[in-house]
Design an enzyme around this catalytic site. Structure first.
Site, PDB file in Angstrom:
ATOM      1  N   LYS A 191       0.740  -1.071  -0.022  1.00 39.99           N
ATOM      2  CA  LYS A 191      -0.012  -0.154   0.155  1.00 39.99           C
ATOM      3  C   LYS A 191       0.819   1.154  -0.039  1.00 39.99           C
ATOM      4  O   LYS A 191       0.423   2.393  -0.443  1.00 39.99           O
ATOM      5  CB  LYS A 191      -0.942  -0.063   1.259  1.00 39.99           C
ATOM      6  CG  LYS A 191      -0.311  -0.353   2.557  1.00 39.99           C
ATOM      7  CD  LYS A 191       0.085   0.784   3.170  1.00 39.99           C
ATOM      8  CE  LYS A 191       0.611   0.750   4.731  1.00 39.99           C
ATOM      9  NZ  LYS A 191       0.950   1.795   5.350  1.00 39.99           N
ATOM     10  N   THR A 248      -3.903   4.946   4.248  1.00 41.25           N
ATOM     11  CA  THR A 248      -2.745   5.569   3.501  1.00 41.25           C
ATOM     12  C   THR A 248      -2.568   6.522   2.463  1.00 41.25           C
ATOM     13  O   THR A 248      -2.121   7.486   2.436  1.00 41.25           O
ATOM     14  CB  THR A 248      -1.638   4.362   3.412  1.00 41.25           C
ATOM     15  OG1 THR A 248      -1.444   3.283   4.398  1.00 41.25           O
ATOM     16  CG2 THR A 248      -0.247   4.807   3.275  1.00 41.25           C
TER      17      THR A 248
END
Length: 333
Positions: A191, A248
């Site tokens: 990610k 994120t």
């Protein structure tokens, strides 16, 4: 059951987890390599450098001396991925892990030279204890404020997973378990580069449509490589996958997002890295993941462009143009 824990690493997440474990009633040791920082934390009970608003409880013992650590039931590694191997070797030499019932990795990355996951790296240095992962959409700043948080403990031993789960279960902190340790670790590592890309899109002022499309296609790439590396599809649609990806890519707390934002605004990467003490794992992770995708023969056009931006000096505008001008494909492909 786990009664004592040693947290290895004194960044913001390590500080937050030391606090969580102390609130759970464990005997907690907190180690960091910077003697000045650890002395300041010991004297003031605050990590002024990384998480200044959190006050550590008195049952957290703070030290920069590995040889001073007493053996603990659980060791929690919260250091940057590039430092995991060296730190694990030092811990093994010190004897601090001699009685560990479980080693928990909180580092999100893949070792560039070997392609190993972080638990595999730790296991090579400390081979005799069960390994687990704590991962998910967890910003230290919010955990420090005791805002509602969910995480995943990945471990192939169900009993050990439940031990770790119980340590990270509080009224504001809910933890799930899985035995897909490979999927959880690959999801956590992957990610980060996409958060850089999301920040770039924001810096270029491309709008919500573009960022939503980017995050959606990022998940498709994560699933492709993660499954090729032994993870299960469903893991990537859980907290360690899409949950962490969203947090994120969209959060102001994300270091990787901030790096991307500044890249999109035209700042050079070297200047960005020099301007912050925080480690943006997406920078080294991009190289590790790019190598893994090429080795496995997995098609990852977004990651290819992120790699070109971060490691080959391609401009953000050129990268976006290259993505949008690719040949049309079915969405499921």
């Amino acid at each position: 059951m786990i009664q004592s824990a040693t947290v290895i690493g004194a960044g913001s997440w390590g500080t937050a987890l030391a606090s969580v474990l102390s609130l759970r009633g464990l005997k907690v040791q907190f180690w960091g390599r910077d003697a000045d920082l650890m002395a300041q934390i010991r004297d003031t009970r605050r990590n002024e450098r990384y998480l200044p608003d959190l006050v550590l409880a008195d049952n957290v013992t703070v030290t920069s001396d590995l040889t001073a650590l007493q053996p603990a039931d659980m060791l929690v590694f919260v250091v940057p991925s590039k430092a995991v191997r060296g730190t694990a070797e030092l811990v093994a030499q010190s004897g601090a892990a001699s009685q560990a019932r479980v080693l928990v990795s909180c580092a999100k990355g893949i070792e560039l030279e070997t392609g190993l996951r972080m638990t595999q790296v730790i296991g090579e240095s400390i081979p005799d204890a069960p390994l687990a992962v704590l991962t998910g959409p967890n910003h230290a700043e919010e955990v420090a404020r005791q805002l509602a948080t969910a995480a995943v403990v990945a471990c192939q031993n169900d009993e050990v997973a439940k031990w770790v789960q119980s340590c990270f279960t509080l009224p504001f902190f809910r933890t799930y378990t899985t035995d897909d340790i490979a999927g959880a670790e690959w999801a956590g590592a992957m990610k980060n580069p996409y958060a850089i890309a999301a920040g770039i899109a924001l810096g270029l002022k491309l709008g919500d449509n573009a960022i939503a499309a980017l995050v959606t296609r990022a998940l498709a790439e994560m699933v492709r490589l993660g499954v090729a590396e032994g993870g299960r599809v469903e893991t990537f649609y859980g907290l360690s996958g899409v949950g962490d990806l969203m947090a994120t890519c969209y959060s102001e707390h994300s270091r990787n997002h901030r790096v991307g934002l500044m890249l999109g605004q035209g700042k050079p990467l070297a200047e960005i890295i020099a301007s912050t003490r925080m480690v943006a794992e997406g920078v080294p992770n991009t190289a590790s993941l790019h190598r893994a995708a090429k080795t496995r023969g997995v098609r990852m056009p977004l990651l290819d462009e992120i790699y070109a931006l971060v490691h080959e000096g391609k401009s953000p505008k050129e990268g976006m143009r290259a993505l949008l001008s690719r040949d049309p494909r079915p969405e499921a492909d």
